[in-house]
Design a protein around this motif. Structure first.
Motif, short mmCIF file in Angstrom:
data_model
loop_
_atom_site.label_atom_id
_atom_site.label_comp_id
_atom_site.label_asym_id
_atom_site.label_seq_id
_atom_site.Cartn_x
_atom_site.Cartn_y
_atom_site.Cartn_z
N ASP A 62 8.09 14.19 -3.53
CA ASP A 62 7.20 14.59 -4.63
C ASP A 62 6.31 13.43 -5.06
O ASP A 62 6.50 12.86 -6.14
N PRO A 63 5.33 13.05 -4.22
CA PRO A 63 4.44 11.96 -4.62
C PRO A 63 3.63 12.34 -5.86
O PRO A 63 3.35 13.53 -6.08
N ALA A 64 3.25 11.36 -6.65
CA ALA A 64 2.45 11.61 -7.84
C ALA A 64 1.04 11.07 -7.70
O ALA A 64 0.09 11.63 -8.24
N ALA A 65 0.87 9.97 -6.95
CA ALA A 65 -0.45 9.36 -6.82
C ALA A 65 -1.40 10.20 -5.98
O ALA A 65 -2.63 10.13 -6.15
N VAL A 66 -0.86 11.01 -5.09
CA VAL A 66 -1.66 11.87 -4.21
C VAL A 66 -0.94 13.21 -4.11
O VAL A 66 0.24 13.33 -4.45
N PRO A 67 -1.63 14.26 -3.62
CA PRO A 67 -0.97 15.56 -3.48
C PRO A 67 0.18 15.51 -2.49
O PRO A 67 0.20 14.70 -1.56
N ASP A 68 1.13 16.44 -2.68
CA ASP A 68 2.31 16.50 -1.81
C ASP A 68 1.93 16.63 -0.34
O ASP A 68 2.54 15.99 0.53
N ASP A 69 0.94 17.46 -0.04
CA ASP A 69 0.58 17.73 1.36
C ASP A 69 0.09 16.48 2.09
O ASP A 69 0.07 16.44 3.32
N ASP A 70 -0.34 15.47 1.34
CA ASP A 70 -0.82 14.23 1.95
C ASP A 70 0.17 13.08 1.82
O ASP A 70 0.23 12.20 2.68
N GLY A 71 0.94 13.07 0.73
CA GLY A 71 1.71 11.87 0.40
C GLY A 71 3.19 11.92 0.70
O GLY A 71 3.89 10.92 0.49
N GLU A 72 3.73 13.04 1.22
CA GLU A 72 5.15 13.08 1.55
C GLU A 72 5.46 12.23 2.78
O GLU A 72 4.64 12.15 3.70
N TRP A 73 6.64 11.61 2.80
CA TRP A 73 7.04 10.80 3.96
C TRP A 73 8.57 10.68 4.03
O TRP A 73 9.28 10.96 3.07
N ILE A 74 9.02 10.29 5.22
CA ILE A 74 10.45 10.13 5.51
C ILE A 74 10.63 8.84 6.30
O ILE A 74 9.82 8.53 7.18
N GLU A 75 11.68 8.10 6.00
CA GLU A 75 11.98 6.87 6.73
C GLU A 75 13.33 7.03 7.45
O GLU A 75 14.28 7.57 6.88
N ILE A 76 13.37 6.60 8.72
CA ILE A 76 14.60 6.64 9.53
C ILE A 76 14.90 5.22 10.01
O ILE A 76 14.01 4.52 10.51
N SER A 77 16.15 4.81 9.84
CA SER A 77 16.57 3.48 10.29
C SER A 77 17.28 3.62 11.64
O SER A 77 18.04 4.56 11.87
N VAL A 78 17.00 2.66 12.53
CA VAL A 78 17.56 2.67 13.88
C VAL A 78 18.79 1.75 13.92
O VAL A 78 18.72 0.58 13.55
N ARG A 79 19.92 2.31 14.39
CA ARG A 79 21.16 1.56 14.45
C ARG A 79 21.56 1.19 15.87
O ARG A 79 22.44 0.36 16.09
N ILE A 103 11.51 3.83 11.39
CA ILE A 103 10.58 4.85 11.86
C ILE A 103 10.00 5.54 10.63
O ILE A 103 10.74 6.12 9.83
N LEU A 104 8.68 5.47 10.46
CA LEU A 104 8.02 6.08 9.30
C LEU A 104 7.33 7.37 9.73
O LEU A 104 6.45 7.36 10.59
N LEU A 105 7.74 8.47 9.15
CA LEU A 105 7.17 9.78 9.40
C LEU A 105 6.37 10.19 8.16
O LEU A 105 6.88 10.07 7.04
N ALA A 106 5.15 10.67 8.33
CA ALA A 106 4.30 10.97 7.18
C ALA A 106 3.52 12.25 7.41
O ALA A 106 3.38 12.73 8.54
N ARG A 107 2.97 12.82 6.31
CA ARG A 107 2.16 14.02 6.41
C ARG A 107 0.71 13.70 6.75
O ARG A 107 -0.02 14.55 7.25
N ASN A 108 0.27 12.47 6.46
CA ASN A 108 -1.14 12.09 6.67
C ASN A 108 -1.17 10.62 7.05
O ASN A 108 -0.45 9.80 6.46
N ASP A 109 -2.01 10.27 8.04
CA ASP A 109 -2.06 8.86 8.47
C ASP A 109 -3.23 8.10 7.85
O ASP A 109 -3.45 6.94 8.19
#
Length: 831
Positions: free
Chosen positions: A141-158, A193-199
């Motif tokens: 739930d980003p606040a600085a930008v709309p959800d459709d652009d600002g959502e992201w997920i981070e994955i750590s590699v083990r 690993i950074l996954l995002a809705r907008n680059d």
């Protein structure tokens, strides 16, 4: 015994026997016979007496190698499972892969099973197993930008694996991010690993360059993410109720596929990034704070006791109950002036009595110093709250626009309470800065309206010192007050029935509806129009706001209009107040007046005549009488540019007529004052029925407005006219089927066009009356073609004309196109 050799990490070395030459760097053992059985054998690696690895096998197909599946990363334990071994596929030309990655057991052509490594060699994908990849951060739930652009997920590699064939989705949903590539998507321990809705960093809130983009959305209320490889779960992450603009972050000591299943190991991110949201995208997360004891908070990471405010330390200094630029639910706010160094952790908020609606909760010490101003908002996003960026805290309840109350306290003790009697839309209620104390803010006169525009245009000073409330020049007023003769006084708020609607112009012709509509109101006692709210049947509302008092004296008529500009509004006289947005519906609607949130009058109309106001009859001027549709009638006098109405002037009594643009009572005919005198039922020169007409002899000075005529007693035509149709004694009035002389055979000076009535040539009965009473009727027989049926001048009373012996065909006089008759003049004498 195998001769000594070296092998690099994740590389392959081949051990051959006898004359083996298929691989150039193979380690060849010269033995006279094979050491590998064709079935029911084993291969064992030893170092001295220590078994490094051992594999047993059953039957091996002739000419094909037995391979550990390339879908699995080589593992000394996993290769004990016979189910993970298979014969080299028949489509493999060599039927074996010495020195190279093994083929995948099962579907060897499936996507994500083979990839091209950095050195250009095709090899089996090294799929991730449970725990090799861990979801460590989620921005739902980003606040600085709309959800459709600002959502992201981070994955750590083990562990070193390939992402090929990996999928990420919301649990139970088909839409997913699929990591598909011919190239090996290899990641190593420690990678993020950074996954995002907008680059685009401008659009996505200032993220680092994402590694991959995903299209499905993350729910703001919480959800579950599934990370799969070969349909096997690699990781599953659950998040709940994220705060706007704050990522949920896995504790840095819990980067484990099992630890991240525990919600206790997640916490709100505390480090800002990019455009101002909080999170650590593509970098290590900080440790989550330890659980604090009650009454403690974290100050620079160290726990200390909360410094609670005492009475007088916090003063409510400004309230915005009714924003106009945005909805109340997102744009309401209030401001608290700080008079001592305190923490607001645990501060209680409420609106009624001492019922706590919310308690400010945070692990971090919410410290404010003497002179600070704390801004509480309904929504901390400047794009939603009307443009307030200096937000300190959110509150979750609504503020009343009418009579309202707000208090703050701690541990059940009320520190400050304020109340207000009303609020102007888009204008804050501000405490005079010279009266900032918990006692002085109890006095209504110490408050005034905000005057400085902020954000999207509403008036107020959130987070800064208020303007002085010193007279009209300073622009400050407490809600419920207005300026009169340079000083303030309470607004005289009307009660039900004390202010009511007396005239409505819904469909002007001389001006556009949006400029020419107007409403006239009257008062039964001295009241003010300030803060009166108009509401249409369509739900559109408008509040009359003005710092100056807008009085309406008892018995006075006041004009409210869409425009006060005479050149635009159809020529209205002085307008008391402009209501702008509330349109009046021509086809019928309602109009409601509200004061202090209560309906004080309502009128309803079914249709509005074009160019004429609806007039409440002058003899029934009250809020009760204007509820009766029969007490209204279209206006009959003109104003300004030509429309009909009496804006701001006395209404007329319904049933009156206009003479010289002045309404007066019509002089009604009575029995004997009007007599049917001549009948043209059978014109010859002009076709029937257009040439038909009837003449009336007027015996007394009367007005013919409302005169009824026809051949059917139950439904007579009425002479309708705004203008007074005056007729003097001794004159003749002509009623005709057609009013145009060119169409009716040359008859002029028609007073009534009766339209649908056709006169019978064979005879019938005609009726004449007024106000529902018939006071003359004539029955005639067969008529003569081209001649009117005429009453002898010597027998011109309502009783004489009942005797057909007193009638005759017009003997001599002709008119217009040539038929016989005397329309509008004295009749010929009968022979």
């Amino acid at each position: 015994m195998v001769p000594g050799f070296s092998i690099a990490a994740e590389a392959y070395r081949v051990v051959g026997f006898g004359a083996f030459t298929a691989v150039s760097d193979a380690i060849v053992i010269d033995r006279p016979t094979s050491v590998l059985r064709n079935q029911d054998g084993f291969v064992e690696l030893r170092c001295g007496d220590t078994v490094i690895d051992r594999v047993t096998y059953g039957i091996v197909p002739e000419g094909r190698s037995l391979q550990f599946s390339g879908s699995r990363y080589p593992d000394a334990i996993a290769n004990d499972d016979p189910g993970l071994w298979c014969a080299a596929p028949e489509q493999d030309a060599a039927l074996a892969t010495p020195g190279d990655g093994n083929r995948v057991c099962g579907d060897n052509t499936a996507d994500g099973q083979w990839c091209v490594a950095a050195d250009g060699v095709t090899r089996a994908v090294v799929h991730a197993a449970a725990g090799d990849l861990v979801v460590t951060e989620i921005m739902a739930d980003p606040a600085a930008v709309p959800d459709d652009d600002g959502e992201w997920i981070e994955i750590s590699v083990r562990k070193t694996v390939d992402l090929n064939g990996l999928t990420l989705s919301r649990r139970g949903e088909e839409e997913a991010l699929a990591f598909a590539s011919d190239t090996c998507l290899t990641v190593t321990p420690g990678d993020h690993i950074l996954l995002a809705r907008n680059d685009d960093p401008v659009a996505n809130g200032g993220l680092p360059e994402p590694d991959f983009l995903f299209e499905f959305g993350l729910t703001n209320s919480g959800g579950t993410l599934d990370l799969l490889a070969n349909n096997e779960t690699v990781d599953r992450a659950v998040y709940v109720n994220p705060s706007p603009g704050i990522a949920v972050s896995l504790d840095s000591d819990s980067y484990d596929g099992n630890d991240n299943d525990l919600l206790a190991n997640w916490c709100p991110a505390v480090n800002p990034y990019g455009a101002g949201d909080y999170g650590t995208p593509a970098t290590d997360n900080p440790a989550c704070p330890e659980t604090l004891e009650a009454g403690y908070c974290l100050d620079d990471g160290a726990a200390r006791e909360v410094v609670a405010p005492a009475p007088g330390d916090l003063v409510i200094a400004e309230v915005m109950p009714d924003p106009d630029a945005v909805n109340d639910s997102s744009g309401e706010w209030f401001e608290v002036a700080v008079k001592a160094s305190v923490d607001i952790n645990g501060l209680e908020l409420g609106t009624v009595d001492t019922t706590v609606r919310q308690t400010v909760q945070a692990d971090t010490c919410l410290r404010f110093e003497d002179g600070d101003r704390i801004v509480f908002v309904r929504d901390d996003r400047a794009t939603e709250n009307g443009g307030i960026s200096n937000v300190d805290a959110e509150f979750l309840f609504g503020l009343l626009n009418g009579t309202g109350e707000l208090f703050i306290g701690v541990d059940g003790l009320v520190l400050d309470r304020v109340s207000w009697a009303g609020s102007d839309s888009g204008v804050s209620i501000a405490l005079d800065p010279d009266r900032e104390s918990v006692t002085e803010n109890d006095t209504a006169g110490n408050w005034c309206a905000g005057t400085s525009a902020y954000g999207d245009g509403d008036l107020g000073t959130p987070g800064v010192v208020n303007s002085d409330c010193n007279g009209p020049g300073a622009g400050g007023l407490h809600p419920g007050y207005c300026y009169s003769a340079g000083s303030t006084r309470p607004i005289a708020v009307p009660l039900a029935g004390q202010l009511f609607v007396t005239e409505i112009m819904a469909d002007p012709v001389s001006a556009a509806d949006s400029l020419g509509e107007w409403i006239e109101v009257s008062a039964t006692t001295n009241v003010d129009l300030n803060n009166i709210r108009l509401e249409s049947g369509a739900g559109v509302t408008w509040t009359i706001t003005n710092d100056q008092c807008l009085p309406v004296a008892a018995g006075e008529l006041a004009l409210l209009a869409r425009s006060a500009v005479t050149g635009q509004n159809g020529g209205l006289p002085a307008v008391r107040a402009v209501y702008d947005q509330v349109g009046l519906v021509n086809g019928g609607s309602t109009l409601t007046l509200l004061a202090a949130g209560e309906a004080i009058d309502q009128v309803t109309w079914t249709t509005a005549p074009a160019g004429a106001a609806l007039n409440l009859s002058a003899d029934v001027m009250s809020a009760v009488a204007n509820d009766v549709p029969g007490n209204w009638c279209p206006s009959i006098v003109t104003f300004g540019d030509g429309d009909f109405g009496t804006p701001g002037a006395a209404n007329f009594t319904c049933g009156q007529c206009s003479e010289g643009n002045v309404a007066r009572n019509a002089v009604a005919p009575v029995s004997g004052s009007v007599v049917i005198n001549e009948i043209m039922a059978n014109p010859a020169v002009t076709g029937e029925p257009d040439g038909e007409w009837v003449e009336i002899l007027v015996k007394a000075n009367v007005d013919l407005n409302g005169l009824h005529f026809g051949d059917n007693f139950a439904s007579l035509e009425e002479l309708e006219s705004n203008e007074c149709v005056a007729a003097e004694a001794g004159t003749y009035a002509v009623l005709a089927r057609r009013g145009e002389s060119a169409a009716n055979g040359g008859v002029t000076d028609i007073v009534m066009d009766y339209g649908s009535i056709s006169l019978s040539n064979g005879g019938e009965t005609l009726y004449l009356g007024w106000g529902g009473t018939v006071f003359d009727q004539v029955t005639y027989g067969a008529t003569t073609d081209g001649k009117s049926f005429s009453l002898d001048p010597t027998a011109a009373t309502e009783s004489d004309n009942d005797n057909l012996a007193n009638w005759c065909d017009t003997p001599a006089s002709t008119y217009g196109a040539g038929d016989f008759g005397t329309p509008g003049a004295a009749n010929d004498s009968c022979p």
